[in-house]
Scaffold this active site. Structure first.
Site, PDB file in Angstrom:
ATOM      1  N   SER A 153     -93.902 -38.963  46.574  1.00 11.20           N
ATOM      2  CA  SER A 153     -93.407 -37.593  46.490  1.00 11.20           C
ATOM      3  C   SER A 153     -92.251 -37.478  45.497  1.00 11.20           C
ATOM      4  O   SER A 153     -92.446 -37.619  44.299  1.00 11.20           O
ATOM      5  CB  SER A 153     -93.009 -37.121  47.889  1.00 11.20           C
ATOM      6  N   LYS A 205     -85.482 -11.562  54.815  1.00 12.12           N
ATOM      7  CA  LYS A 205     -84.273 -12.347  55.041  1.00 12.12           C
ATOM      8  C   LYS A 205     -84.427 -13.289  56.225  1.00 12.12           C
ATOM      9  O   LYS A 205     -83.924 -14.411  56.198  1.00 12.12           O
ATOM     10  CB  LYS A 205     -83.079 -11.403  55.270  1.00 12.12           C
TER      11      LYS A 205
END
Length: 335
Positions: A153, A205
């Site tokens: 990764s 949000k």
């Protein structure tokens, strides 16, 4: 300067300094005193000789370095501060900023003609991984990444910034993907009688907040962020490794042992440490190379503070800080 010449220069300089220091020290501390200071004088002469030898060794090493390859290690999870994961038993990593500083210091070192990036990492945070990759890509000279146990990764992201990637036959390589996760405790909150009351400006949000169910629109929004990071990951790896993007996507973020990774073109060579150093010698057109590991430059206060933080984290303070500190980051993105 060859290693033989450097050794000769160091030996001659050490002998000269030792002789001069011994004569001066003997004259000042032994020859002239005529009392009990004689014994102390002998001890002080020996101490002066040792200190002088250490000084001249450092001076010669600075003036005539005995290495031509700088080595930087990336070990453990990649993060900005090198802290462990959410549990006290999680392994610590090397702070990305420290790694970048080491690479930049090696780039400024006239003796370091090549860079060896030793990788043993499962990956980590997105931006810190990219910072290390950029630093390696900007090094002025050949760069070689070497996967020891694991290069997955974010580790592979870093390796894509180097000229070549080598691994062991049994190294774990790949995992070219991005993951984001959240904990859903809305059902548990309902059973405990805990409700979520929203006060937010902006539709997304509180997308992914654990105390409420996530609707399809929020899920698509967060998945879009993951997809954007993944596309960027694939593009950078394809560019750095000179590979086709479709071939990278076909890996489906799987990991491969070194031999399979080599067959797929994910690594350039297989071998042990000696083979890696031989390849570096080829890149520099030399018979052999001498490698010097660069380590973080930290003050005593910083090292003491880091030790205290580790103890506090192990005692549970880190867990509490993790829960509180990440309350506004419901989706954790990692390579």
């Amino acid at each position: 300067m060859s290693e033989r010449t450097r050794t000769a220069v160091t030996l001659v300089a050490a002998l000269v300094v030792a002789a001069v220091t011994a004569v001066v020290g003997w004259a000042l501390l032994v020859r002239f005193p005529a009392n009990l200071a004689d014994l102390l004088g002998v001890l002080l002469v020996v101490g002066l000789v040792v200190l002088a030898l250490r000084f001249v060794a450092r001076a010669v090493s600075s003036r005539y370095p005995g290495y031509d390859v700088a080595e930087v290690a990336v070990t453990g999870p990649i993060s900005r501060d090198g802290g462990p994961g959410p549990l006290p038993t999680s392994p610590r990593g090397t702070p990305a900023d420290d790694i970048v500083e080491q690479i930049e210091r090696a780039d400024e070192d006239d003796a370091a003609d090549a860079l060896l990036v030793r990788l043993n990492t499962p990956g980590g945070e997105v931006v810190p991984s990219d910072d290390v990759r950029r630093a390696a890509a900007e090094f002025d000279g050949p760069t070689l990444a070497y996967a020891t146990d694991t290069c997955a990764s974010g580790g592979y992201w870093i390796a894509s910034g180097c000229d070549e990637l080598w691994a062991r036959d049994a190294s774990i390589v790949g995992s070219i993907g991005v993951i984001g996760s959240r904990v859903n405790v809305s059902d548990l909150a309902d059973r405990l009688g805990v409700s979520y009351e929203r006060f937010a400006a902006g539709q997304y949000k509180d997308a992914g907040v654990a105390l409420k169910e996530m609707d399809d629109d929020e899920r698509a929004y967060l998945q879009g962020i993951i997809d954007d990071f993944y596309d960027h990951f694939v593009e950078r790896v394809a560019e750095g490794r000179e590979m086709d993007e479709d071939a990278i996507r076909d890996t489906e973020a799987r990991v491969f042992v070194g031999t399979d990774a080599h067959e797929r073109g994910l690594v350039d060579g297989l071998g042990a440490r000696d083979d890696v150093e031989a390849r570096l010698a080829d890149l520099l057109d030399r018979d052999e190379v001498t490698v010097e590991e660069f380590t973080p430059q930290r003050s005593l206060a910083t090292r003491l503070r880091g030790g205290a933080e580790s103890v506090a984290y192990a005692l549970g303070a880190g867990i509490a800080g993790r829960v509180v500190g990440e309350r506004d980051e419901p989706l954790k993105l990692r390579f």
